[in-house]
Scaffold this motif. Structure first.
Motif, short mmCIF file in Angstrom:
data_model
loop_
_atom_site.label_atom_id
_atom_site.label_comp_id
_atom_site.label_asym_id
_atom_site.label_seq_id
_atom_site.Cartn_x
_atom_site.Cartn_y
_atom_site.Cartn_z
N PRO A 111 0.81 -1.22 0.00
CA PRO A 111 0.00 0.00 0.00
C PRO A 111 0.84 1.27 0.00
O PRO A 111 2.05 1.22 0.21
CB PRO A 111 -0.81 -0.14 1.29
N THR A 181 -6.34 0.87 0.52
CA THR A 181 -6.55 -0.20 1.48
C THR A 181 -7.88 -0.90 1.23
O THR A 181 -7.97 -2.14 1.25
CB THR A 181 -6.51 0.36 2.91
N GLN A 185 -8.37 -4.86 0.14
CA GLN A 185 -9.19 -5.75 0.96
C GLN A 185 -10.33 -6.37 0.16
O GLN A 185 -10.63 -7.56 0.31
CB GLN A 185 -9.74 -4.99 2.16
#
Length: 447
Positions: A111, A181, A185
């Protein structure tokens, strides 16, 4: 900007090189400087399925020929939102370096971690000046933003270097990190589901006639939900120990600016109650500028806290049941308000080339605490007076300062004042926690 045909444009998609040129062209007049190479230079990495632009994750598409492209409409949308961002270059937020911060390895697949990237690059190059003069340095950007043009280096005591960025840029980069993020995910969740069972064709993914795999421009990022007093009345000492609290906080939008993702759970150090989830920028803006445990400097940001965005900040501070029931502020904030508002007329001015300027720098200290209001005394003084003639401006007892604040609150934010008072809440703790002064300037636990 007028619509035009871009080189390499096919069915609404443009190549990464064309997207680089379009991004720079569309954001040429933006208050936030942008950089070339937003799609083709590190940390952009088209193969992971997205590229960050401002606070957005823009989907990348791989054509049958192996060439990567992006939807032109998404580039234009991200540019339009960036152009609408205002920036005050004097409103700075410290981004590092911080003592004791863990070193994190970062590569093309990880990230954004923009603070760690900036810190590592500046340490390798020896500072922003050398980094800027480096002739062989390629385009340097984070989410398409040219951070080098806005970085400010300050030196404390002639030795310790610190790095700062405008608050608007910090919010953009925090939003970019949150978008990334959420994207990662969501991708991991889809992968795990696909490993268990073969899902039907996903509404966000499809293949066109050429066998080209596309991803919805909206991406799988989860939208931030507004904070609606879900944590009101809870003690921070209890809530902070519950598993999953950090993940829950990250799902909210900042309760003050309402745009950036929340990163911390702000709470009142005097009464121990949770206020609301905040982004790091707002959390830093709220922090009293401590010199010692009972001494703060009245920084420029108090103009926003008590003038520009007064209603939002007063409402936020009164999310603490203890402060709301007593119609007051925590002692450091009340001291800053007393110096900045109640004693404003006492501050001398000096002649300047363009009119007159306020004298020196305001500082306020106190003896005692809010737990013993009769003996607590606030002293407002001026440091760095050009003529050296001004020292102490006023000495204000705590009770008088609190009464002045109640009167000012009723005039300035009547809705906030109407919701306060001792008859509003019962069951407050009989004994309050003392003020915990954070003088290191390193942590994120704020008043």
């Amino acid at each position: 900007m007028s619509e035009r045909v871009m080189p390499g444009r096919t069915d609404g998609l443009i190549t990464l090189g064309a997207a680089d040129a379009l991004w720079v062209d569309l954001t040429a007049d933006s208050a936030v400087p942008t950089a070339s190479g937003a799609f083709t230079c590190s940390p952009a990495h088209a193969r992971v399925g997205y590229v960050l632009l401002g606070g957005h994750a823009v989907a990348t598409v791989r054509a049958s020929g192996g060439q990567w492209s992006v939807p032109e409409v998404e580039v234009r949308r991200a540019a339009a939102e960036l152009n609408a961002v205002g920036m005050d270059r004097q409103d700075l937020v410290r981004i590092g370096p911080f003592r004791g911060a863990p070193r994190q390895e970062c590569n093309e697949e990880t990230p954004l971690r923009w603070r760690q990237r900036i810190t590592r690059e500046l340490q390798e190059l020896g500072g922003p000046e050398r980094a800027a003069r480096r002739e062989d340095a390629g385009p340097s950007h984070l989410a398409g933003i040219d951070w080098r043009q806005m970085l400010v280096e300050q030196t404390r005591d002639g030795t310790q270097r610190t790095w700062w960025l405008p608050r608007a840029v910090v919010r953009l980069l925090d939003a970019a990190g949150h978008a990334e993020t959420q994207w990662v995910q969501a991708a991991q969740t889809r992968q795990a589901s696909a490993a268990v069972t073969e899902p039907p064709s996903h509404p966000r993914q499809a293949r066109d006639a050429d066998g080209r795999q596309t991803t919805s421009p909206e991406g799988p990022t989860a939208s931030l939900r507004p904070y609606n007093k879900e944590l009101e009345g809870q003690l921070y000492s209890v809530l902070s120990r519950k598993p999953g609290t950090s993940r829950r906080v990250a799902g909210w939008a900042c309760a003050v600016c309402r745009t950036a993702p929340a990163t911390v759970l702000d709470h009142c150090h005097e009464h121990g109650y949770v206020r609301a989830p905040l982004c790091q920028s707002c959390n830093t803006q709220e922090r009293p500028d401590h010199l010692y445990s009972n001494d703060i400097r009245v920084a420029n940001r108090y103009t926003r806290l008590f003038h520009t965005d007064t209603d939002d900040w007063l409402r936020h501070w009164h999310r603490c049941p203890g402060c709301r029931a007593r119609t007051t502020l925590p002692l450091p904030h009340l001291a800053a308000w007393t110096a900045h508002i109640a004693c404003r007329s006492l501050r001398p001015t000096h002649r300047a080339p363009r009119g007159r300027t306020p004298c020196g720098v305001l500082r306020v200290s106190w003896t005692g605490s809010q737990n013993a209001p009769r003996s607590c005394l606030l002293t407002v003084a001026v440091d760095f007076c050009p003529s050296g003639e001004h020292r102490v401006l006023a000495r204000v007892p705590y009770r008088e300062a609190a009464e002045r604040f109640r009167i000012w609150l009723a005039e300035t934010a009547p809705a906030v004042a109407a919701a306060a008072g001792p008859d509003r809440l019962d069951g407050l703790p009989a004994q309050f926690r003392p003020v915990i002064a954070d003088t290191s300037g390193e942590g994120l636990a704020l008043f």
